[in-house]
Design a protein around this motif. Structure first.
Motif, PDB file in Angstrom:
ATOM      1  N   UNK A   1       0.802  -1.208   0.000  1.00  0.00           N
ATOM      2  CA  UNK A   1       0.000   0.000   0.000  1.00  0.00           C
ATOM      3  C   UNK A   1       0.842   1.268   0.000  1.00  0.00           C
ATOM      4  N   UNK A   2       2.017   1.198   0.556  1.00  0.00           N
ATOM      5  CA  UNK A   2       2.767   2.427   0.758  1.00  0.00           C
ATOM      6  C   UNK A   2       3.097   3.172  -0.526  1.00  0.00           C
ATOM      7  N   UNK A   3       3.507   2.491  -1.638  1.00  0.00           N
ATOM      8  CA  UNK A   3       3.788   3.270  -2.845  1.00  0.00           C
ATOM      9  C   UNK A   3       2.564   4.021  -3.344  1.00  0.00           C
ATOM     10  N   UNK A   4       1.397   3.320  -3.346  1.00  0.00           N
ATOM     11  CA  UNK A   4       0.182   3.971  -3.818  1.00  0.00           C
ATOM     12  C   UNK A   4      -0.175   5.146  -2.925  1.00  0.00           C
ATOM     13  N   UNK A   5      -0.050   4.932  -1.607  1.00  0.00           N
ATOM     14  CA  UNK A   5      -0.360   6.008  -0.670  1.00  0.00           C
ATOM     15  C   UNK A   5       0.552   7.200  -0.874  1.00  0.00           C
ATOM     16  N   UNK A   6       1.846   6.916  -1.051  1.00  0.00           N
ATOM     17  CA  UNK A   6       2.785   8.009  -1.264  1.00  0.00           C
ATOM     18  C   UNK A   6       2.486   8.748  -2.561  1.00  0.00           C
ATOM     19  N   UNK A   7       2.137   7.982  -3.625  1.00  0.00           N
ATOM     20  CA  UNK A   7       1.829   8.620  -4.899  1.00  0.00           C
ATOM     21  C   UNK A   7       0.613   9.524  -4.771  1.00  0.00           C
ATOM     22  N   UNK A   8      -0.426   9.004  -4.074  1.00  0.00           N
ATOM     23  CA  UNK A   8      -1.617   9.839  -3.892  1.00  0.00           C
ATOM     24  C   UNK A   8      -1.287  11.075  -3.068  1.00  0.00           C
TER      25      UNK A   8
ATOM     26  N   UNK B   1       0.715  19.815  -6.059  1.00  0.00           N
ATOM     27  CA  UNK B   1       0.108  20.960  -6.755  1.00  0.00           C
ATOM     28  C   UNK B   1      -0.186  22.125  -5.818  1.00  0.00           C
ATOM     29  N   UNK B   2      -0.612  21.835  -4.604  1.00  0.00           N
ATOM     30  CA  UNK B   2      -0.874  22.910  -3.650  1.00  0.00           C
ATOM     31  C   UNK B   2       0.417  23.631  -3.277  1.00  0.00           C
ATOM     32  N   UNK B   3       1.461  22.857  -3.042  1.00  0.00           N
ATOM     33  CA  UNK B   3       2.742  23.482  -2.698  1.00  0.00           C
ATOM     34  C   UNK B   3       3.260  24.312  -3.850  1.00  0.00           C
TER      35      UNK B   3
ATOM     36  N   UNK C   1       1.500  25.711  -6.164  1.00  0.00           N
ATOM     37  CA  UNK C   1       0.659  26.897  -6.286  1.00  0.00           C
ATOM     38  C   UNK C   1       1.049  27.948  -5.244  1.00  0.00           C
ATOM     39  N   UNK C   2       1.287  27.507  -4.021  1.00  0.00           N
ATOM     40  CA  UNK C   2       1.661  28.465  -2.968  1.00  0.00           C
ATOM     41  C   UNK C   2       3.018  29.090  -3.258  1.00  0.00           C
ATOM     42  N   UNK C   3       3.973  28.282  -3.704  1.00  0.00           N
ATOM     43  CA  UNK C   3       5.297  28.829  -4.026  1.00  0.00           C
ATOM     44  C   UNK C   3       5.225  29.812  -5.186  1.00  0.00           C
ATOM     45  N   UNK C   4       4.418  29.475  -6.199  1.00  0.00           N
ATOM     46  CA  UNK C   4       4.261  30.381  -7.339  1.00  0.00           C
ATOM     47  C   UNK C   4       3.610  31.691  -6.902  1.00  0.00           C
ATOM     48  N   UNK C   5       2.542  31.588  -6.077  1.00  0.00           N
ATOM     49  CA  UNK C   5       1.859  32.791  -5.613  1.00  0.00           C
ATOM     50  C   UNK C   5       2.774  33.655  -4.760  1.00  0.00           C
ATOM     51  N   UNK C   6       3.563  33.005  -3.887  1.00  0.00           N
ATOM     52  CA  UNK C   6       4.480  33.759  -3.035  1.00  0.00           C
ATOM     53  C   UNK C   6       5.567  34.434  -3.868  1.00  0.00           C
ATOM     54  N   UNK C   7       6.113  33.711  -4.839  1.00  0.00           N
ATOM     55  CA  UNK C   7       7.116  34.313  -5.716  1.00  0.00           C
ATOM     56  C   UNK C   7       6.555  35.480  -6.504  1.00  0.00           C
ATOM     57  N   UNK C   8       5.309  35.329  -6.993  1.00  0.00           N
ATOM     58  CA  UNK C   8       4.681  36.423  -7.735  1.00  0.00           C
ATOM     59  C   UNK C   8       4.464  37.635  -6.843  1.00  0.00           C
TER      60      UNK C   8
ATOM     61  N   UNK D   1      -6.798  33.943  -0.353  1.00  0.00           N
ATOM     62  CA  UNK D   1      -7.310  33.494  -1.645  1.00  0.00           C
ATOM     63  C   UNK D   1      -6.169  33.133  -2.598  1.00  0.00           C
ATOM     64  N   UNK D   2      -5.056  33.841  -2.502  1.00  0.00           N
ATOM     65  CA  UNK D   2      -3.919  33.544  -3.363  1.00  0.00           C
ATOM     66  C   UNK D   2      -3.191  32.276  -2.928  1.00  0.00           C
ATOM     67  N   UNK D   3      -3.065  32.082  -1.622  1.00  0.00           N
ATOM     68  CA  UNK D   3      -2.254  30.990  -1.089  1.00  0.00           C
ATOM     69  C   UNK D   3      -3.076  29.747  -0.751  1.00  0.00           C
ATOM     70  N   UNK D   4      -4.385  29.891  -0.606  1.00  0.00           N
ATOM     71  CA  UNK D   4      -5.222  28.760  -0.224  1.00  0.00           C
ATOM     72  C   UNK D   4      -5.265  28.504   1.263  1.00  0.00           C
ATOM     73  N   UNK D   5      -4.601  29.325   2.062  1.00  0.00           N
ATOM     74  CA  UNK D   5      -4.596  29.184   3.511  1.00  0.00           C
ATOM     75  C   UNK D   5      -4.033  30.478   4.114  1.00  0.00           C
ATOM     76  N   UNK D   6      -4.104  30.582   5.437  1.00  0.00           N
ATOM     77  CA  UNK D   6      -3.543  31.745   6.110  1.00  0.00           C
ATOM     78  C   UNK D   6      -2.030  31.783   5.911  1.00  0.00           C
ATOM     79  N   UNK D   7      -1.540  32.931   5.476  1.00  0.00           N
ATOM     80  CA  UNK D   7      -0.100  33.107   5.260  1.00  0.00           C
ATOM     81  C   UNK D   7       0.284  34.503   5.722  1.00  0.00           C
ATOM     82  N   UNK D   8       1.043  34.586   6.797  1.00  0.00           N
ATOM     83  CA  UNK D   8       1.459  35.884   7.323  1.00  0.00           C
ATOM     84  C   UNK D   8       2.415  36.576   6.350  1.00  0.00           C
TER      85      UNK D   8
END
Length: 358
Positions: free
Chosen positions: A14-21, A28-30, A32-39, A293-300
């Motif tokens: 199970x572990x490979x499938x779990x890790x892949x998921x 993608x979330x990370x 997106x956050x890195x791209x938004x922060x860089x922008x 809204x840009x980061x998808x979560x609270x970001x100071x």
């Protein structure tokens, strides 16, 4: 009779499938956050350079660097314009806006309500009232103004906490009532002062960086930047507190200590920013929701960058882009722009809830 057994996949299977998921869900979330922060970093830097280099007196980047390094430029008045007008205003707007944005996002996260920003709760006005009283009626200046601004912010915060008794909705109502009362006190102070003092105080109360000096910037950076670091370091624990106190305590986050540290950092940050830049409207209220809204979560950090960008851009618009050659304080521009943006955020948030999205 053949015995059939149902076997479940082993942990190793199970572990490979779990890790892949997990990677599919989080990467993608990370990204997106890195791209938004860089922008946001690029946008803030670009707006800062526009404020410093363009306007009624333009500079090249090369000439600006030479002036900052102490070299005299042949163009008459160039050194004075850059070092005593354009650059201090840009730096004050950068640091002050970052403080407003970070403090607003931290307070909203702490109370878990997008309306619980320091300006709505009256903390900014507490600092402003104390500062205006000492400047106009007592003639104080310099470091004492910062101290009374901090005392004013903590005094209003103490009253709000005492009357709210831990209820978020009640805290906002008490804060709004305190803000209305403090506005009346400020009007009384202005009536008691002479015409010149009242005019200067009204410009500052609108939120302005037009007359900021390097000693004021040193005071702003010396106290404000450590508060930004504290809030950024505590951002992860703030996100845990948003899940609720029982779960936060279960995850090992000291609820009371974190809240106390964040609250002190917010009041100090707001007080020092207000003592130098005045209570710039809507920056603390809007920076957090926009960053979320840009980061998808609270970001100071993102909220600080949004607050800095709004403040610098507002100062540039007020100084150079007003028809008829008029110059408006940055707080007037952010106030005019902030109202429709706030309405848009509320509508977008309501649509998100109706669709079941966070």
């Amino acid at each position: 009779m053949n015995e059939t057994t149902s076997t479940s996949p082993s942990a190793t299977q199970m572990s490979p499938t779990t890790l892949e998921r997990s990677r599919v869900d989080t990467d993608p979330r990370k990204r997106r956050r890195l791209f938004a922060l860089g922008a946001l970093i690029v946008a803030t830097l670009a707006i800062f350079l526009v404020r410093v280099l363009l306007g009624d007196f333009t500079f090249t980047i090369t000439d600006a660097v030479r002036i900052v390094l102490g070299e005299q430029i042949d163009v008459s008045g160039a050194n004075y314009v850059l070092m005593e007008s354009k650059l201090p205003r840009a730096v004050a707007a950068l640091v002050g806006g970052a403080l407003f944005g970070a403090a607003g996002a931290a307070m909203q996260s702490l109370v878990r309500n997008p309306l619980a920003s320091p300006d709505v709760l009256g903390i900014s006005l507490g600092s402003s009232t104390a500062a205006v009283f000492c400047v106009t009626l007592l003639g104080w200046s310099g470091w004492p103004i910062l101290f009374v601004a901090v005392l004013g912010g903590f005094a209003v915060s103490g009253v709000i906490l005492a009357l709210a008794k831990g209820q978020t909705a009640r805290m906002i109502l008490v804060g709004i009532a305190m803000a209305a009362g403090l506005q009346s006190v400020i009007q009384w102070i202005l009536l008691k002062s002479n015409a010149f003092q009242a005019q200067d105080a009204m410009v500052w109360l609108a939120g302005s960086v037009s007359d900021v000096t390097w000693p004021e910037i040193a005071r702003l950076a010396g106290i404000g930047l450590p508060m930004l670091v504290v809030l950024a370091v505590l951002a992860h624990r703030l996100r845990v507190l948003e899940l609720g106190r029982p779960l936060a305590v279960g995850l090992g986050v000291p609820d009371g200590a974190i809240r106390a540290f964040v609250f002190v950092a917010v009041v100090l940050g707001i007080a020092v920013a207000t003592s130098v830049c005045g209570p710039v409207a809507f920056v603390a209220l809007l920076a957090g929701p926009i960053a979320r809204r840009l980061m998808g979560r609270t970001s100071i950090v993102a909220a600080a960058l949004v607050g800095a960008s709004i403040t610098i851009a507002g100062d540039y618009v007020g100084a150079y882009l007003i028809p008829g050659g008029g110059k408006l304080p940055v707080g007037v521009i952010t106030g005019l722009a902030g109202a429709p943006v706030l309405a848009w955020l509320l509508v977008a948030s309501q649509r998100g809830r109706s669709k079941g999205t966070p």
